[in-house]
Every structure is written in structure tokens, then in C-alpha cells.
Motif scaffolding. Structure first.
Motif, mmCIF file in Angstrom:
data_model
loop_
_atom_site.group_PDB
_atom_site.id
_atom_site.type_symbol
_atom_site.label_atom_id
_atom_site.label_comp_id
_atom_site.label_asym_id
_atom_site.label_seq_id
_atom_site.Cartn_x
_atom_site.Cartn_y
_atom_site.Cartn_z
ATOM 1 N N GLU A 1 -47.709 -8.731 23.483
ATOM 2 C CA GLU A 1 -47.134 -9.617 24.499
ATOM 3 C C GLU A 1 -46.477 -10.810 23.801
ATOM 4 O O GLU A 1 -47.082 -11.442 22.930
ATOM 5 C CB GLU A 1 -48.225 -10.104 25.455
ATOM 6 N N LEU A 2 -45.265 -11.097 24.163
ATOM 7 C CA LEU A 2 -44.550 -12.205 23.544
ATOM 8 C C LEU A 2 -45.134 -13.524 24.065
ATOM 9 O O LEU A 2 -45.114 -13.796 25.264
ATOM 10 C CB LEU A 2 -43.058 -12.129 23.855
ATOM 11 N N LYS A 3 -45.681 -14.315 23.155
ATOM 12 C CA LYS A 3 -46.282 -15.599 23.511
ATOM 13 C C LYS A 3 -45.741 -16.687 22.596
ATOM 14 O O LYS A 3 -45.346 -16.423 21.459
ATOM 15 C CB LYS A 3 -47.809 -15.541 23.381
ATOM 16 N N ILE A 4 -45.763 -17.908 23.095
ATOM 17 C CA ILE A 4 -45.381 -19.058 22.281
ATOM 18 C C ILE A 4 -46.630 -19.529 21.553
ATOM 19 O O ILE A 4 -47.505 -20.166 22.131
ATOM 20 C CB ILE A 4 -44.795 -20.180 23.156
ATOM 21 N N MET A 5 -46.720 -19.169 20.275
ATOM 22 C CA MET A 5 -47.893 -19.493 19.474
ATOM 23 C C MET A 5 -47.646 -20.767 18.671
ATOM 24 O O MET A 5 -46.532 -21.020 18.199
ATOM 25 C CB MET A 5 -48.210 -18.339 18.521
ATOM 26 N N GLU A 6 -48.685 -21.558 18.520
ATOM 27 C CA GLU A 6 -48.576 -22.788 17.727
ATOM 28 C C GLU A 6 -48.238 -22.433 16.283
ATOM 29 O O GLU A 6 -48.859 -21.573 15.670
ATOM 30 C CB GLU A 6 -49.903 -23.541 17.763
ATOM 31 N N GLY A 7 -47.208 -23.096 15.732
ATOM 32 C CA GLY A 7 -46.818 -22.898 14.349
ATOM 33 C C GLY A 7 -45.852 -21.755 14.123
ATOM 34 O O GLY A 7 -45.516 -21.445 12.977
ATOM 35 N N ARG A 8 -45.371 -21.122 15.189
ATOM 36 C CA ARG A 8 -44.442 -20.004 15.033
ATOM 37 C C ARG A 8 -43.089 -20.500 14.534
ATOM 38 O O ARG A 8 -42.744 -21.676 14.690
ATOM 39 C CB ARG A 8 -44.246 -19.280 16.364
ATOM 40 N N ARG A 9 -42.306 -19.601 13.968
ATOM 41 C CA ARG A 9 -40.916 -19.910 13.650
ATOM 42 C C ARG A 9 -40.101 -19.888 14.936
ATOM 43 O O ARG A 9 -40.289 -19.012 15.773
ATOM 44 C CB ARG A 9 -40.351 -18.893 12.650
ATOM 45 N N LYS A 10 -39.198 -20.836 15.056
ATOM 46 C CA LYS A 10 -38.379 -20.943 16.264
ATOM 47 C C LYS A 10 -36.928 -21.125 15.852
ATOM 48 O O LYS A 10 -36.593 -22.055 15.125
ATOM 49 C CB LYS A 10 -38.840 -22.126 17.122
ATOM 50 N N TYR A 11 -36.051 -20.231 16.334
ATOM 51 C CA TYR A 11 -34.650 -20.293 15.950
ATOM 52 C C TYR A 11 -33.711 -20.615 17.104
ATOM 53 O O TYR A 11 -32.525 -20.852 16.883
ATOM 54 C CB TYR A 11 -34.237 -18.961 15.308
ATOM 55 N N SER A 12 -34.224 -20.642 18.320
ATOM 56 C CA SER A 12 -33.369 -20.921 19.477
ATOM 57 C C SER A 12 -34.175 -21.653 20.532
ATOM 58 O O SER A 12 -35.406 -21.488 20.632
ATOM 59 C CB SER A 12 -32.809 -19.622 20.050
ATOM 60 N N ASN A 13 -33.497 -22.433 21.350
ATOM 61 C CA ASN A 13 -34.152 -23.111 22.466
ATOM 62 C C ASN A 13 -34.191 -22.248 23.719
ATOM 63 O O ASN A 13 -34.819 -22.613 24.712
ATOM 64 C CB ASN A 13 -33.435 -24.429 22.771
ATOM 65 N N ALA B 1 -32.367 -25.110 1.425
ATOM 66 C CA ALA B 1 -33.573 -24.546 2.033
ATOM 67 C C ALA B 1 -33.824 -25.211 3.374
ATOM 68 O O ALA B 1 -33.786 -26.442 3.486
ATOM 69 C CB ALA B 1 -34.783 -24.742 1.124
ATOM 70 N N SER B 2 -34.086 -24.384 4.383
ATOM 71 C CA SER B 2 -34.463 -24.903 5.698
ATOM 72 C C SER B 2 -35.953 -24.674 5.914
ATOM 73 O O SER B 2 -36.518 -23.662 5.477
ATOM 74 C CB SER B 2 -33.661 -24.211 6.804
ATOM 75 N N GLU B 3 -36.581 -25.621 6.596
ATOM 76 C CA GLU B 3 -38.021 -25.541 6.852
ATOM 77 C C GLU B 3 -38.238 -24.725 8.134
ATOM 78 O O GLU B 3 -38.345 -25.268 9.231
ATOM 79 C CB GLU B 3 -38.606 -26.944 6.993
ATOM 80 N N ASP B 4 -38.295 -23.407 7.968
ATOM 81 C CA ASP B 4 -38.435 -22.529 9.129
ATOM 82 C C ASP B 4 -39.836 -22.575 9.719
ATOM 83 O O ASP B 4 -40.030 -22.259 10.900
ATOM 84 C CB ASP B 4 -38.077 -21.097 8.748
ATOM 85 N N SER B 5 -40.800 -22.903 8.901
ATOM 86 C CA SER B 5 -42.169 -23.149 9.370
ATOM 87 C C SER B 5 -42.810 -24.101 8.373
ATOM 88 O O SER B 5 -42.194 -24.481 7.368
ATOM 89 C CB SER B 5 -42.974 -21.845 9.469
ATOM 90 N N ASP B 6 -44.046 -24.458 8.627
ATOM 91 C CA ASP B 6 -44.723 -25.383 7.719
ATOM 92 C C ASP B 6 -44.841 -24.812 6.314
ATOM 93 O O ASP B 6 -44.788 -25.541 5.328
ATOM 94 C CB ASP B 6 -46.121 -25.703 8.259
ATOM 95 N N ILE B 7 -44.949 -23.488 6.210
ATOM 96 C CA ILE B 7 -45.174 -22.868 4.899
ATOM 97 C C ILE B 7 -43.953 -22.142 4.367
ATOM 98 O O ILE B 7 -43.787 -22.008 3.153
ATOM 99 C CB ILE B 7 -46.388 -21.896 4.963
ATOM 100 N N MET B 8 -43.049 -21.648 5.236
ATOM 101 C CA MET B 8 -41.941 -20.811 4.791
ATOM 102 C C MET B 8 -40.608 -21.553 4.874
ATOM 103 O O MET B 8 -40.201 -22.008 5.946
ATOM 104 C CB MET B 8 -41.872 -19.519 5.632
#
Length: 253
Positions: A35-47, A175-182
Motif C-alpha cells: 500500500e502506498l503510504k507517506i512514510m517518515e524519511g521517504r524520498r520525495k520528488y514531487s508535490n 549532489a542533491s540531498e534526496d534523503s538524510d542518508i542518500m
């Protein structure tokens, strides 16, 4: 950061992105539909609201679907091997279904992770580094449209340029900060500097520095961009996972 640790941390991130558990990437080659959910810390590319994301890793597809399309995915995509999910015939079927909900496939990318850090051999140019605040000077500069995104969802955070003896930029890797780690790497080489291995050298330099800072560099490109794929391999990356991203249909004028 050792290779195994890098891969584990990337799987942790992908588990957040696709609402699954790390062990589900490895247990078998059967596709997983979540199920597609908005998870904390996920990568986000669009609003925009997401309704479908597809990940290919370890030979299997992980499909994160909104309720509006989940049953269709179970019926139509569950048995398609991950290795063949990007066949045009399959993508066409997915795109046609997405159109019913006002969406379309935006792109298919495959992604590379670092093997290790390497010594860099620089002869004909120097390196110049740019931290986050320094990067804004290049906003609107079309020469570096792959190196920088200027998007708040994945902010540009570090860059390195190849500079000649006259202070001219020959190429830029950002480099773009796509997530906290990646942190994702993009690169532009100016036409005057093509064929001098500048792209792979500055990507390699940026990869090494990101690892030194305790983050994970990754590199994405599309299937038809053979030159970009060669840059990744020469810079010390190896192919690891692939994704299908979707977007809302643009209004026809």
C-alpha cells in the motif's frame, strides 16, 4: 563506509520509500505489492499526490500502489519478472492504466551505488568545491542543468567543478540531498571539454567526498544514455536498482 553497510542503508531507505521490510527485498524473486503510504524519511520528488511507484531490486519488483490502482497491479503485474518490467509493452500497459486516473509514466531510471573510494588522477585541470550556499550562484545557468536541480524536495548540497588554468569551468558534478542518508549525483561536461574523462573524474571526486562525510552517493541515468552509464562505471559505481516514476498528466494546450 563498506559496501555491505552501504547496501544495507540503501535498503533501509528503499523500505521507507516503498512501505515494506528490508528482508522482503531478499526472501525470493516474487513481486511484492504494498500500500502506498507517506512514510517518515521517504524520498520525495514531487508535490503531487503519488498513486504508483515501482522498484526493481534483486530481480524482483516492489510495487507501491494507491488503493485506486492496487487491485489492477495485483492482477496484471504480480507475475511479470522484475527483469522485464521495463519492456515497452509492459510500460505501455501501465501508462494506459495510469491515464485513467490522470497520471502517466514520467521516466524509468536505473541507479548505481559506490564500490569504494579511489585515488583521483588529475593532470590538466584543478578541482573547485562548492558548499550548499555557494551553489545558488549557478541558478538559471543552463550549462549545469544535470548537476543542479534547485528543488526544495531534494536540495542541492555539494558540488565540485573542473577548472582550467584560466579559471574557466570545464565540468560540474553536483549532489542533491534526496534523503538524510542518500545524496544523488548529477554531472555536466561542457562541449569544449568532451572526451577528456572530466565527467568520470569529478563524479569520482564527489563520490569520495560524500562517503567521507558519512553519506551514500548514488548515481541515476536512463537506459539509452550509454555515455552516462560509462561515467558511472568509470567513477567506481555499480548498478543496483531501478525505478519507475509517475506524474500527473500535463494539461494539453
Amino acid at each position: 563506509m563498506e559496501d555491505n553497510n552501504v547496501l544495507f542503508k540503501v535498503k533501509e531507505q528503499l523500505a521507507k520509500d516503498y512501505n515494506c521490510k528490508i528482508e522482503e527485498f531478499n526472501n525470493n524473486n516474487e513481486n511484492l505489492i504494498t500500500e502506498l503510504k507517506i512514510m517518515e524519511g521517504r524520498r520525495k520528488y514531487s508535490n503531487d499526490k503519488e498513486i504508483l511507484k515501482i522498484l526493481i531490486i534483486n530481480g524482483k519488483a516492489v510495487i507501491s500502489a494507491d488503493n485506486c490502482i492496487k487491485d489492477w497491479c495485483i492482477e496484471n503485474l504480480s507475475k511479470i519478472p522484475g527483469e522485464w518490467m521495463f519492456l515497452y509493452s509492459v510500460l505501455r500497459r501501465i501508462d494506459k492504466k495510469l491515464n485513467e486516473f490522470g497520471y502517466e509514466i514520467e521516466n524509468t531510471h536505473h541507479y548505481y551505488l559506490p564500490n569504494n573510494t579511489n585515488n583521483i588522477d588529475i593532470n590538466d585541470f584543478k578541482l573547485k568545491w562548492y558548499e550548499k550556499d555557494d551553489i545558488f550562484q549557478f541558478k538559471g545557468d543552463d550549462r549545469f542543468d544535470e548537476a543542479f536541480a534547485f528543488n526544495n524536495n531534494y536540495p542541492d548540497t555539494l558540488a565540485v567543478a573542473a577548472i582550467d588554468d584560466n579559471g574557466n569551468i570545464l565540468g560540474m558534478a553536483g549532489a542533491s540531498e534526496d534523503s538524510d542518508i542518500m545524496w544523488q549525483i548529477g554531472v555536466n561536461v561542457l562541449p569544449v571539454a568532451k572526451g577528456k574523462k572530466i565527467g568520470s573524474i569529478i563524479v569520482q571526486a564527489l563520490k569520495n567526498e560524500i562517503l567521507r562525510r558519512g553519506k551514500i552517493p548514488f548515481y541515476g541515468t536512463i537506459e539509452s544514455h550509454i555515455i552516462s552509464q560509462k561515467v558511472a562505471l568509470k567513477a567506481g559505481f555499480y548498478p543496483t536498482f531501478a525505478e519507475i516514476k509517475v506524474r500527473k498528466l500535463k494539461n494539453e494546450k
